[in-house]
Design an enzyme around this catalytic site. Sequence first.
Site, PDB file in Angstrom:
ATOM      1  N   THR A 184       0.828  -1.206   0.000  1.00 13.11           N
ATOM      2  CA  THR A 184       0.000   0.000   0.000  1.00 13.11           C
ATOM      3  C   THR A 184       0.862   1.256   0.000  1.00 13.11           C
ATOM      4  O   THR A 184       0.625   2.193  -0.766  1.00 13.11           O
ATOM      5  CB  THR A 184      -0.897   0.020   1.253  1.00 13.11           C
ATOM      6  N   TYR A 240     -13.629  -4.409  -1.591  1.00 12.89           N
ATOM      7  CA  TYR A 240     -14.848  -3.902  -2.225  1.00 12.89           C
ATOM      8  C   TYR A 240     -16.024  -4.871  -2.144  1.00 12.89           C
ATOM      9  O   TYR A 240     -17.144  -4.474  -1.826  1.00 12.89           O
ATOM     10  CB  TYR A 240     -14.603  -3.522  -3.697  1.00 12.89           C
ATOM     11  N   TYR A 297      -2.564 -10.160   4.941  1.00 10.32           N
ATOM     12  CA  TYR A 297      -2.593  -8.742   5.268  1.00 10.32           C
ATOM     13  C   TYR A 297      -4.030  -8.345   5.587  1.00 10.32           C
ATOM     14  O   TYR A 297      -4.872  -8.272   4.696  1.00 10.32           O
ATOM     15  CB  TYR A 297      -2.045  -7.931   4.095  1.00 10.32           C
ATOM     16  N   ARG A 301      -9.073  -0.420   4.614  1.00  9.25           N
ATOM     17  CA  ARG A 301      -8.988  -0.297   3.151  1.00  9.25           C
ATOM     18  C   ARG A 301      -9.864  -1.316   2.424  1.00  9.25           C
ATOM     19  O   ARG A 301     -10.406  -1.020   1.364  1.00  9.25           O
ATOM     20  CB  ARG A 301      -7.529  -0.453   2.704  1.00  9.25           C
ATOM     21  N   LYS A 355      -0.126  -9.857   8.931  1.00 10.26           N
ATOM     22  CA  LYS A 355       0.093  -8.441   9.221  1.00 10.26           C
ATOM     23  C   LYS A 355      -1.245  -7.900   9.708  1.00 10.26           C
ATOM     24  O   LYS A 355      -2.180  -7.708   8.934  1.00 10.26           O
ATOM     25  CB  LYS A 355       0.565  -7.682   7.984  1.00 10.26           C
ATOM     26  N   ILE A 400       5.445  -4.574  10.297  1.00  7.12           N
ATOM     27  CA  ILE A 400       5.761  -4.061   8.958  1.00  7.12           C
ATOM     28  C   ILE A 400       5.399  -2.589   8.978  1.00  7.12           C
ATOM     29  O   ILE A 400       4.229  -2.235   9.116  1.00  7.12           O
ATOM     30  CB  ILE A 400       5.022  -4.839   7.869  1.00  7.12           C
TER      31      ILE A 400
END
Length: 301
Positions: free
Chosen positions: A50, A114, A140, A145, A169, A211
């Site tokens: 990202t 989405y 992740y 997001r 993560k 991270i």
Amino acid sequence: MRTPPPTFTGTGVALITPFRADKSVDYPALGRLIDHVIAGGVDYVVCLGTTGEAITLSSQECREILDFTIRHVDERVPIVAGFFGGNYTERLVGTIRDYNFDGVAGIMSSSPAYSKPPQEGIYQHYTRVAEVAPRPLIIYNVPGRTSSNVHPETVLRLAEATDRFAAVKEASGVLDQAAQILKHRPDHLAVLCGDDPLATAMIAVGAHGGISVIANALPAQFSRMVRAALDSDVAEARQLHFDLLDVHPLLYVEGNPIGIKAACALLGLCDNYLRVPLVPLSAANEDKLREVLARVPELVP
């Protein structure tokens, strides 16, 4: 016999992608950045995440950036390649199946975005990815997001199904969620903090590192903090956490990687260019960022 540590521990850094004024990739600046974070003590780098603005890059640019990173790192630290989950599992599966991962130690992939799949859909998505991935996988979880949280039960179910899942993560921002994974995780699964301000707290309950975004600009400070926390040096970890505390909000006040790009530019690591729809940090917030960076101990621009 002592249980070996998970594959990914310590400090990873989600590398930014420097651009020139014409918005082409600035490879000399990327090389300087890579040298900067390795000299600062990070344990591995994450390319095309990202923070690297990967969704604004073409497939060819992604390949070229990863190849450059592999060459420039030159085996000094491991490299993790980011692959976004997208919203169509089979497209991602096909991409990973046909990709050349020579020189790559791991693959990090976010959950589908989405479409807001249920937990069973997320489980099946990652199961399909694991079937074709030639490298260990980092799940992740970034619901801010993707709009869908990967629940602890789903992470544990995946990790128990196969040791291809080397880490998660965890970027939900919910410490209890990370703790639930840590309480029940199999030995091979690392839990990595994906929210820099929570790194010391998450390590205190058993996480294996993080991270990082801020480590692009301040790798020495963040890496020292993570090492101190992992070594149970509470006083050192706390002080380093406090040293960075005022910087974190300004890295996200207008979105990531807008803030960290501005910080790296202020430190002379790259120019402050992004690709639309991202735009540079506002002048007012850049002034505030300059002020708080100046107060970080031992920071040498």
